[in-house]
Structure formats: structure tokens, C-alpha cells
Design a protein around this motif. Structure first.
Motif, PDB file in Angstrom:
ATOM      1  N   ASP A   1     -24.640 -77.140  80.555  1.00 38.01           N
ATOM      2  CA  ASP A   1     -25.856 -76.529  80.013  1.00 38.01           C
ATOM      3  C   ASP A   1     -25.831 -76.513  78.483  1.00 38.01           C
ATOM      4  OD1 ASP A   1     -27.030 -76.078  82.465  1.00 38.01           O
ATOM      5  OD2 ASP A   1     -26.361 -73.999  82.618  1.00 38.01           O
ATOM      6  N   THR A   2     -24.673 -76.203  77.904  1.00 34.51           N
ATOM      7  CA  THR A   2     -24.567 -76.152  76.444  1.00 34.51           C
ATOM      8  C   THR A   2     -24.745 -77.535  75.839  1.00 34.51           C
ATOM      9  OG1 THR A   2     -23.129 -74.208  76.471  1.00 34.51           O
ATOM     10  CG2 THR A   2     -23.037 -75.595  74.520  1.00 34.51           C
ATOM     11  N   VAL A   3     -24.139 -78.544  76.450  1.00 38.46           N
ATOM     12  CA  VAL A   3     -24.308 -79.912  75.953  1.00 38.46           C
ATOM     13  C   VAL A   3     -25.768 -80.344  76.086  1.00 38.46           C
ATOM     14  CG1 VAL A   3     -23.708 -82.333  76.352  1.00 38.46           C
ATOM     15  CG2 VAL A   3     -21.918 -80.585  76.338  1.00 38.46           C
ATOM     16  N   ARG A   4     -26.412 -79.981  77.203  1.00 40.55           N
ATOM     17  CA  ARG A   4     -27.834 -80.294  77.364  1.00 40.55           C
ATOM     18  C   ARG A   4     -28.662 -79.675  76.235  1.00 40.55           C
ATOM     19  NH1 ARG A   4     -32.433 -77.786  79.309  1.00 40.55           N
ATOM     20  NH2 ARG A   4     -33.993 -79.237  80.151  1.00 40.55           N
ATOM     21  N   ALA A   5     -28.421 -78.406  75.960  1.00 38.03           N
ATOM     22  CA  ALA A   5     -29.159 -77.727  74.893  1.00 38.03           C
ATOM     23  C   ALA A   5     -28.914 -78.405  73.550  1.00 38.03           C
ATOM     24  CB  ALA A   5     -28.755 -76.259  74.833  1.00 38.03           C
ATOM     25  N   TYR A   6     -27.686 -78.859  73.318  1.00 29.23           N
ATOM     26  CA  TYR A   6     -27.350 -79.536  72.055  1.00 29.23           C
ATOM     27  C   TYR A   6     -28.118 -80.854  71.945  1.00 29.23           C
ATOM     28  CZ  TYR A   6     -24.395 -81.119  68.172  1.00 29.23           C
ATOM     29  OH  TYR A   6     -23.932 -81.545  66.938  1.00 29.23           O
ATOM     30  N   LEU A   7     -28.170 -81.620  73.025  1.00 29.94           N
ATOM     31  CA  LEU A   7     -28.908 -82.885  73.007  1.00 29.94           C
ATOM     32  C   LEU A   7     -30.376 -82.665  72.691  1.00 29.94           C
ATOM     33  CD1 LEU A   7     -27.440 -84.713  76.155  1.00 29.94           C
ATOM     34  CD2 LEU A   7     -26.662 -84.874  73.785  1.00 29.94           C
ATOM     35  N   ILE A   8     -30.964 -81.646  73.321  1.00 28.76           N
ATOM     36  CA  ILE A   8     -32.383 -81.363  73.105  1.00 28.76           C
ATOM     37  C   ILE A   8     -32.621 -80.887  71.677  1.00 28.76           C
ATOM     38  CG2 ILE A   8     -34.301 -79.883  73.807  1.00 28.76           C
ATOM     39  CD1 ILE A   8     -33.013 -79.860  76.629  1.00 28.76           C
ATOM     40  N   ALA A   9     -31.735 -80.024  71.184  1.00 27.06           N
ATOM     41  CA  ALA A   9     -31.892 -79.504  69.822  1.00 27.06           C
ATOM     42  C   ALA A   9     -31.798 -80.607  68.784  1.00 27.06           C
ATOM     43  CB  ALA A   9     -30.828 -78.446  69.542  1.00 27.06           C
ATOM     44  N   HIS A  10     -31.149 -81.721  69.139  1.00 30.14           N
ATOM     45  CA  HIS A  10     -30.986 -82.833  68.203  1.00 30.14           C
ATOM     46  C   HIS A  10     -31.918 -83.994  68.529  1.00 30.14           C
ATOM     47  CE1 HIS A  10     -27.505 -80.432  67.170  1.00 30.14           C
ATOM     48  NE2 HIS A  10     -27.389 -81.133  66.072  1.00 30.14           N
ATOM     49  N   GLY A  11     -33.023 -83.689  69.206  1.00 30.07           N
ATOM     50  CA  GLY A  11     -34.119 -84.636  69.276  1.00 30.07           C
ATOM     51  C   GLY A  11     -34.334 -85.389  70.565  1.00 30.07           C
ATOM     52  N   LEU A  12     -33.505 -85.175  71.591  1.00 32.20           N
ATOM     53  CA  LEU A  12     -33.751 -85.859  72.859  1.00 32.20           C
ATOM     54  C   LEU A  12     -34.772 -85.084  73.684  1.00 32.20           C
ATOM     55  CD1 LEU A  12     -30.183 -87.105  73.865  1.00 32.20           C
ATOM     56  CD2 LEU A  12     -31.954 -88.250  72.509  1.00 32.20           C
ATOM     57  N   ASP A  13     -35.508 -85.786  74.506  1.00 32.69           N
ATOM     58  CA  ASP A  13     -36.597 -85.210  75.297  1.00 32.69           C
ATOM     59  C   ASP A  13     -36.025 -84.304  76.388  1.00 32.69           C
ATOM     60  OD1 ASP A  13     -38.769 -84.644  76.917  1.00 32.69           O
ATOM     61  OD2 ASP A  13     -39.537 -86.696  76.931  1.00 32.69           O
ATOM     62  N   GLY A  14     -36.337 -83.013  76.308  1.00 32.77           N
ATOM     63  CA  GLY A  14     -35.807 -82.061  77.267  1.00 32.77           C
ATOM     64  C   GLY A  14     -36.230 -82.323  78.702  1.00 32.77           C
ATOM     65  N   SER A  15     -37.378 -82.987  78.898  1.00 31.83           N
ATOM     66  CA  SER A  15     -37.833 -83.274  80.258  1.00 31.83           C
ATOM     67  C   SER A  15     -37.000 -84.367  80.919  1.00 31.83           C
ATOM     68  CB  SER A  15     -39.304 -83.691  80.249  1.00 31.83           C
ATOM     69  OG  SER A  15     -39.476 -84.938  79.591  1.00 31.83           O
ATOM     70  N   LEU A  16     -36.204 -85.094  80.128  1.00 30.46           N
ATOM     71  CA  LEU A  16     -35.374 -86.174  80.668  1.00 30.46           C
ATOM     72  C   LEU A  16     -33.918 -85.767  80.843  1.00 30.46           C
ATOM     73  CD1 LEU A  16     -36.656 -89.201  78.528  1.00 30.46           C
ATOM     74  CD2 LEU A  16     -37.466 -88.464  80.775  1.00 30.46           C
ATOM     75  N   VAL A  17     -33.535 -84.664  80.211  1.00 28.14           N
ATOM     76  CA  VAL A  17     -32.118 -84.276  80.192  1.00 28.14           C
ATOM     77  C   VAL A  17     -31.857 -83.228  81.266  1.00 28.14           C
ATOM     78  CG1 VAL A  17     -30.195 -83.490  78.766  1.00 28.14           C
ATOM     79  CG2 VAL A  17     -32.110 -84.691  77.702  1.00 28.14           C
ATOM     80  N   HIS A  18     -30.936 -83.506  82.172  1.00 26.40           N
ATOM     81  CA  HIS A  18     -30.628 -82.610  83.281  1.00 26.40           C
ATOM     82  C   HIS A  18     -29.132 -82.312  83.297  1.00 26.40           C
ATOM     83  CE1 HIS A  18     -34.651 -83.658  84.539  1.00 26.40           C
ATOM     84  NE2 HIS A  18     -34.310 -84.939  84.493  1.00 26.40           N
ATOM     85  N   ALA A  19     -28.784 -81.088  83.612  1.00 35.74           N
ATOM     86  CA  ALA A  19     -27.390 -80.655  83.588  1.00 35.74           C
ATOM     87  C   ALA A  19     -26.918 -80.261  84.975  1.00 35.74           C
ATOM     88  CB  ALA A  19     -27.217 -79.482  82.621  1.00 35.74           C
ATOM     89  N   GLN A  20     -25.653 -80.533  85.237  1.00 33.35           N
ATOM     90  CA  GLN A  20     -25.066 -80.204  86.535  1.00 33.35           C
ATOM     91  C   GLN A  20     -23.569 -79.977  86.345  1.00 33.35           C
ATOM     92  OE1 GLN A  20     -25.555 -83.293  89.443  1.00 33.35           O
ATOM     93  NE2 GLN A  20     -24.881 -82.029  91.157  1.00 33.35           N
ATOM     94  N   GLY A  21     -23.017 -79.029  87.073  1.00 35.68           N
ATOM     95  CA  GLY A  21     -21.577 -78.782  87.049  1.00 35.68           C
ATOM     96  C   GLY A  21     -20.935 -79.172  88.361  1.00 35.68           C
ATOM     97  N   MET A  22     -19.815 -79.849  88.289  1.00 34.65           N
ATOM     98  CA  MET A  22     -19.121 -80.300  89.490  1.00 34.65           C
ATOM     99  C   MET A  22     -17.790 -79.588  89.694  1.00 34.65           C
ATOM    100  SD  MET A  22     -21.328 -82.352  90.662  1.00 34.65           S
ATOM    101  CE  MET A  22     -20.358 -82.893  92.057  1.00 34.65           C
ATOM    102  N   GLY A  23     -17.441 -78.650  88.824  1.00 33.19           N
ATOM    103  CA  GLY A  23     -16.159 -77.980  88.964  1.00 33.19           C
ATOM    104  C   GLY A  23     -15.017 -78.973  88.930  1.00 33.19           C
ATOM    105  N   SER A  24     -14.068 -78.822  89.836  1.00 28.47           N
ATOM    106  CA  SER A  24     -12.907 -79.725  89.886  1.00 28.47           C
ATOM    107  C   SER A  24     -13.007 -80.721  91.031  1.00 28.47           C
ATOM    108  CB  SER A  24     -11.623 -78.902  90.040  1.00 28.47           C
ATOM    109  OG  SER A  24     -11.673 -78.106  91.216  1.00 28.47           O
ATOM    110  N   SER A  25     -14.222 -80.936  91.540  1.00 24.97           N
ATOM    111  CA  SER A  25     -14.404 -81.731  92.757  1.00 24.97           C
ATOM    112  C   SER A  25     -14.311 -83.233  92.533  1.00 24.97           C
ATOM    113  CB  SER A  25     -15.752 -81.397  93.402  1.00 24.97           C
ATOM    114  OG  SER A  25     -16.827 -81.797  92.559  1.00 24.97           O
TER     115      SER A  25
END
Length: 239
Positions: A185-209
Motif C-alpha cells: 500500500d505504501t509503495v502504491r501511494a508513493y507511485l501515485i504521488a509521483h505521477g502514476l495513474d492511481g486507477s491503474l495501480v493496484h496493491a496486494q500482499g502475499m505474506g510469506s506464501s
């Protein structure tokens, strides 16, 4: 919501977006807020002399991307007692969607897309130990993200940018899942804050799987070092 009640429920606040200077455009600050109920919320402040309530709304929409903005509380600017105009310059909100995948929205890319760029960023370089907020990001990690962002901007026809957080096997699955989600989520927010389209950027966590290392059992320093490749955030760009 009563402001004191809201603040009492927050467990951590980290700046995730910084606006431009007043000389070059609107100024604002946005914060990622982890509430005690586990729901990630945000606060945006638009206190510059050139800002309006609409600035806060636009920033919130940019952060939420393809999710809808659900205001929690709006706080008016300080003004003369004779001025009754409603002009909220601080807004607490959350991003709401119809479906969630492991705590983050994941929409399928358009049919017939292909991977045009991928990045694997080591979490040890991105974040301080066991941290996930923007203020815990390390300079080397930010530099790597900046390079990735500039590279992504060179591509035309980008349809989907998937940010996936991963951890090593050390620790409980629940803790690892939350950490991987928070870092993504933090990396997603960073990408959006630096000019990438938020509607294209999606975040997901996979843990240790999804480990990629082959290490012996145990928790020695040597094993922890061996597990380093598993601690990562990947970015896959499709178009």
C-alpha cells in the motif's frame, strides 16, 4: 465523527504524499492512517492560501484511484468568526470498493495484455526493519522507486501496474500478511504521488506464501541473510 474520537482510534500516522510549493501549484499534505480496527484511512490537509476544499477532494480521489472516496470527517479552516462560509481544508476519508483481495483491491488487467516491465525491490533496502510507512522508507529504496517510476513513464498504453508485497517465513503468517499488505500500500501511494495513474495501480500482499529462496531451517543470522530475497516488493507493468 467527533474529532477526538477519531484521533483516539488511530494507532499510527505517516506522511504519504507531499504537494508542490505554492509558487508552482497547490500545496497539500496527505497521511496514511492505520486505525485500531485495521481499516486503512487517510487524511489530506490543504491549508495553503491558494487552496480550496476542492483541492482536498481531488487529492483524495487521486489516492483512492479506482475506489470511491468515503469522507469520515471534514474540518473547516480557521477564519474570522463573522465568516460563516463552509470551507473544509482537512478531510479524513477511506477508500471503499465493492471487492477486496487480502486487504487491497486487485482488478484483472484488460484482456490480451502482456508484461512490459517488472521490478523486484528488496524490502531491506526499501524499509527499516519491520516497518511499512513512508517515513520509514530508506533513501536507497526511494531512489530505486524513483528510477522505476521514470522507467514506467516511458511506456505507452500501460493498462495495469500491480504492486505485490512479500515477506520471509520468519514470524506468524498473520503478521507477515499485514506487513506485506502495508508495504505494498505504501509503495502504491508513493507511485501515485509521483505521477502514476492511481486507477491503474493496484496493491496486494502475499505474506510469506511465495518464497523464492532455498534456505535451511532455523532462525540464525545466516538463515535470515539467506532469506533476504523473499523480503521484497514487486512491481509488474502490463500493457
Amino acid at each position: 465523527m467527533n474529532r477526538l474520537t477519531l484521533l483516539a482510534s488511530l494507532t499510527a500516522i505517516a506522511i504519504v504524499v507531499a504537494g508542490c510549493s505554492a509558487a508552482s501549484g497547490p500545496t497539500y499534505n496527505a497521511y496514511s492512517v492505520d486505525a485500531s480496527d485495521g481499516v486503512r484511512t487517510y487524511r489530506v490537509e490543504c491549508g495553503g492560501i491558494f487552496e480550496t476544499a476542492a483541492t482536498c477532494t481531488k487529492v483524495a480521489e487521486r489516492i483512492c484511484g479506482n475506489k470511491s472516496v468515503q469522507p469520515i470527517e471534514k474540518i473547516d479552516r480557521l477564519r474570522d468568526a463573522s465568516d460563516a462560509t463552509a470551507d473544509p481544508r482537512t478531510m479524513d476519508f477511506k477508500c471503499e470498493s465493492a471487492a477486496r483481495v487480502q486487504g487491497a483491491v486487485k482488478t484483472a488487467p484488460a484482456p490480451n495484455t502482456r508484461t512490459i516491465e517488472s521490478f523486484a525491490l528488496q524490502s531491506d533496502a526499501l524499509f527499516a526493519f519491520d516497518k511499512s510507512s513512508l517515513d520509514s522508507m530508506l533513501p536507497a529504496g526511494k531512489a530505486d522507486l524513483d528510477k522505476a517510476i521514470e522507467q514506467i513513464k516511458t511506456h505507452e498504453g500501460v493498462a495495469d501496474i500491480a504492486v505485490v508485497g512479500h515477506t520471509d517465513r520468519i514470524g506468524s503468517p498473520a503478521v507477515n500478511q499485514r506487513l506485506s499488505e502495508a508495504r505494498a500500500d505504501t509503495v502504491r501511494a508513493y507511485l501515485i504521488a509521483h505521477g502514476l495513474d492511481g486507477s491503474l495501480v493496484h496493491a496486494q500482499g502475499m505474506g510469506s506464501s511465495q518464497p523464492i529462496s532455498h534456505c535451511p531451517a532455523g532462525y540464525s543470522r545466516a538463515v535470515i541473510a539467506c532469506l533476504q530475497p523473499d523480503r521484497r516488493v514487486s512491481i509488474e507493468v502490463k500493457g
